[in-house]
Design a protein around this motif. Structure first.
Motif, PDB file in Angstrom:
ATOM      1  N   PRO A 101       0.832  -1.210   0.000  1.00 34.25           N
ATOM      2  CA  PRO A 101       0.000   0.000   0.000  1.00 34.25           C
ATOM      3  C   PRO A 101       0.866   1.259   0.000  1.00 34.25           C
ATOM      4  O   PRO A 101       2.032   1.229   0.390  1.00 34.25           O
ATOM      5  CB  PRO A 101      -0.795  -0.107   1.298  1.00 34.25           C
ATOM      6  N   ASP A 102       0.260   2.359  -0.409  1.00 31.56           N
ATOM      7  CA  ASP A 102       0.939   3.650  -0.413  1.00 31.56           C
ATOM      8  C   ASP A 102       1.112   4.118   1.028  1.00 31.56           C
ATOM      9  O   ASP A 102       0.147   4.216   1.778  1.00 31.56           O
ATOM     10  CB  ASP A 102       0.099   4.660  -1.208  1.00 31.56           C
ATOM     11  N   TYR A 103       2.340   4.382   1.438  1.00 29.79           N
ATOM     12  CA  TYR A 103       2.676   4.803   2.791  1.00 29.79           C
ATOM     13  C   TYR A 103       3.076   6.262   2.723  1.00 29.79           C
ATOM     14  O   TYR A 103       4.082   6.606   2.130  1.00 29.79           O
ATOM     15  CB  TYR A 103       3.822   3.928   3.297  1.00 29.79           C
ATOM     16  N   HIS A 104       2.271   7.154   3.314  1.00 23.74           N
ATOM     17  CA  HIS A 104       2.474   8.581   3.150  1.00 23.74           C
ATOM     18  C   HIS A 104       2.236   9.322   4.470  1.00 23.74           C
ATOM     19  O   HIS A 104       1.816   8.729   5.457  1.00 23.74           O
ATOM     20  CB  HIS A 104       1.526   9.120   2.069  1.00 23.74           C
ATOM     21  N   GLU A 105       2.470  10.619   4.477  1.00 25.99           N
ATOM     22  CA  GLU A 105       2.338  11.431   5.677  1.00 25.99           C
ATOM     23  C   GLU A 105       0.917  11.979   5.805  1.00 25.99           C
ATOM     24  O   GLU A 105       0.341  12.474   4.838  1.00 25.99           O
ATOM     25  CB  GLU A 105       3.326  12.590   5.631  1.00 25.99           C
ATOM     26  N   ILE A 106       0.347  11.872   7.026  1.00 27.63           N
ATOM     27  CA  ILE A 106      -0.965  12.437   7.331  1.00 27.63           C
ATOM     28  C   ILE A 106      -0.848  13.274   8.605  1.00 27.63           C
ATOM     29  O   ILE A 106       0.140  13.171   9.330  1.00 27.63           O
ATOM     30  CB  ILE A 106      -2.060  11.364   7.512  1.00 27.63           C
ATOM     31  N   THR A 107      -1.872  14.061   8.897  1.00 19.66           N
ATOM     32  CA  THR A 107      -1.921  14.861  10.117  1.00 19.66           C
ATOM     33  C   THR A 107      -2.978  14.273  11.041  1.00 19.66           C
ATOM     34  O   THR A 107      -4.095  14.006  10.621  1.00 19.66           O
ATOM     35  CB  THR A 107      -2.281  16.323   9.794  1.00 19.66           C
ATOM     36  N   VAL A 108      -2.619  14.077  12.306  1.00 20.62           N
ATOM     37  CA  VAL A 108      -3.543  13.558  13.311  1.00 20.62           C
ATOM     38  C   VAL A 108      -3.915  14.702  14.241  1.00 20.62           C
ATOM     39  O   VAL A 108      -3.046  15.405  14.750  1.00 20.62           O
ATOM     40  CB  VAL A 108      -2.904  12.405  14.105  1.00 20.62           C
ATOM     41  N   VAL A 109      -5.236  14.891  14.461  1.00 20.52           N
ATOM     42  CA  VAL A 109      -5.727  15.936  15.356  1.00 20.52           C
ATOM     43  C   VAL A 109      -6.312  15.254  16.586  1.00 20.52           C
ATOM     44  O   VAL A 109      -7.255  14.474  16.489  1.00 20.52           O
ATOM     45  CB  VAL A 109      -6.800  16.815  14.673  1.00 20.52           C
ATOM     46  N   MET A 110      -5.737  15.556  17.763  1.00 20.98           N
ATOM     47  CA  MET A 110      -6.193  14.969  19.019  1.00 20.98           C
ATOM     48  C   MET A 110      -7.476  15.668  19.474  1.00 20.98           C
ATOM     49  O   MET A 110      -7.886  16.678  18.902  1.00 20.98           O
ATOM     50  CB  MET A 110      -5.110  15.138  20.085  1.00 20.98           C
ATOM     51  N   THR A 111      -8.121  15.141  20.518  1.00 23.08           N
ATOM     52  CA  THR A 111      -9.381  15.709  20.999  1.00 23.08           C
ATOM     53  C   THR A 111      -9.223  17.113  21.562  1.00 23.08           C
ATOM     54  O   THR A 111     -10.158  17.896  21.543  1.00 23.08           O
ATOM     55  CB  THR A 111     -10.013  14.816  22.084  1.00 23.08           C
ATOM     56  N   ASP A 112      -8.034  17.457  22.050  1.00 22.98           N
ATOM     57  CA  ASP A 112      -7.827  18.797  22.594  1.00 22.98           C
ATOM     58  C   ASP A 112      -7.337  19.795  21.543  1.00 22.98           C
ATOM     59  O   ASP A 112      -7.060  20.943  21.850  1.00 22.98           O
ATOM     60  CB  ASP A 112      -6.851  18.763  23.773  1.00 22.98           C
ATOM     61  N   THR A 123      -4.557  19.531  19.612  1.00 21.96           N
ATOM     62  CA  THR A 123      -3.148  19.431  19.234  1.00 21.96           C
ATOM     63  C   THR A 123      -3.008  18.529  18.012  1.00 21.96           C
ATOM     64  O   THR A 123      -3.810  17.617  17.792  1.00 21.96           O
ATOM     65  CB  THR A 123      -2.288  18.874  20.382  1.00 21.96           C
ATOM     66  N   THR A 124      -1.999  18.795  17.205  1.00 24.65           N
ATOM     67  CA  THR A 124      -1.796  18.021  15.979  1.00 24.65           C
ATOM     68  C   THR A 124      -0.375  17.498  15.916  1.00 24.65           C
ATOM     69  O   THR A 124       0.530  18.037  16.562  1.00 24.65           O
ATOM     70  CB  THR A 124      -2.052  18.880  14.728  1.00 24.65           C
ATOM     71  N   TYR A 125      -0.203  16.435  15.173  1.00 25.07           N
ATOM     72  CA  TYR A 125       1.127  15.938  14.854  1.00 25.07           C
ATOM     73  C   TYR A 125       1.076  15.210  13.523  1.00 25.07           C
ATOM     74  O   TYR A 125       0.023  14.795  13.065  1.00 25.07           O
ATOM     75  CB  TYR A 125       1.691  15.050  15.974  1.00 25.07           C
ATOM     76  N   LYS A 126       2.200  15.078  12.900  1.00 28.88           N
ATOM     77  CA  LYS A 126       2.287  14.391  11.614  1.00 28.88           C
ATOM     78  C   LYS A 126       2.855  13.003  11.831  1.00 28.88           C
ATOM     79  O   LYS A 126       3.743  12.801  12.654  1.00 28.88           O
ATOM     80  CB  LYS A 126       3.165  15.174  10.647  1.00 28.88           C
ATOM     81  N   THR A 127       2.320  12.047  11.092  1.00 30.80           N
ATOM     82  CA  THR A 127       2.801  10.677  11.153  1.00 30.80           C
ATOM     83  C   THR A 127       2.642  10.058   9.778  1.00 30.80           C
ATOM     84  O   THR A 127       2.051  10.649   8.881  1.00 30.80           O
ATOM     85  CB  THR A 127       2.029   9.863  12.219  1.00 30.80           C
ATOM     86  N   ARG A 128       3.159   8.870   9.598  1.00 31.66           N
ATOM     87  CA  ARG A 128       3.028   8.180   8.319  1.00 31.66           C
ATOM     88  C   ARG A 128       2.016   7.058   8.466  1.00 31.66           C
ATOM     89  O   ARG A 128       1.954   6.398   9.490  1.00 31.66           O
ATOM     90  CB  ARG A 128       4.383   7.658   7.858  1.00 31.66           C
ATOM     91  N   SER A 129       1.187   6.875   7.422  1.00 36.17           N
ATOM     92  CA  SER A 129       0.104   5.907   7.480  1.00 36.17           C
ATOM     93  C   SER A 129      -0.299   5.479   6.074  1.00 36.17           C
ATOM     94  O   SER A 129       0.062   6.119   5.095  1.00 36.17           O
ATOM     95  CB  SER A 129      -1.104   6.531   8.187  1.00 36.17           C
ATOM     96  N   CYS A 130      -1.071   4.410   5.997  1.00 37.77           N
ATOM     97  CA  CYS A 130      -1.656   3.955   4.729  1.00 37.77           C
ATOM     98  C   CYS A 130      -3.073   4.506   4.571  1.00 37.77           C
ATOM     99  O   CYS A 130      -3.706   4.297   3.548  1.00 37.77           O
ATOM    100  CB  CYS A 130      -1.699   2.433   4.691  1.00 37.77           C
ATOM    101  N   MET A 131      -3.582   5.220   5.595  1.00 39.95           N
ATOM    102  CA  MET A 131      -4.940   5.753   5.570  1.00 39.95           C
ATOM    103  C   MET A 131      -5.067   6.906   4.586  1.00 39.95           C
ATOM    104  O   MET A 131      -4.233   7.798   4.554  1.00 39.95           O
ATOM    105  CB  MET A 131      -5.322   6.257   6.960  1.00 39.95           C
TER     106      MET A 131
END
Length: 75
Positions: free
Chosen positions: A7-18, A20-28
């Motif tokens: 699968p394509d493995y790329h960078e996404i942004t995750v937004v927490m409930t409060d 805050t955000t961070y970047k991680t790599r995912s297939c999503m």
């Protein structure tokens, strides 16, 4: 390794409930997509020690509607 089966493995942004955000790599999704969390370690009862009912999108109501007739007899 076989080509074109991974699968394509790329960078996404995750937004927490409060918020805050961070970047991680995912297939999503697609590159640059945002994943917004409903529950995370900052709000989950297992980590906070506070019990609360989390009914995202009416899951409890959906369950009750689906299984409302179980245990009742039909004449």
């Amino acid at each position: 390794m076989k080509s074109d089966i991974h699968p394509d493995y790329h960078e996404i942004t995750v937004v927490m409930t409060d918020g805050t955000t961070y970047k991680t790599r995912s297939c999503m999704g697609a590159p640059g997509d945002t994943l917004r969390l409903d529950i995370d370690p900052k709000s989950h009862p297992a980590w906070t020690g506070q019990q609360r009912i989390v009914d995202t999108g009416g899951q409890i109501a959906k369950f009750n509607k689906k299984f409302a007739g179980i245990g009742t007899r039909k004449a």
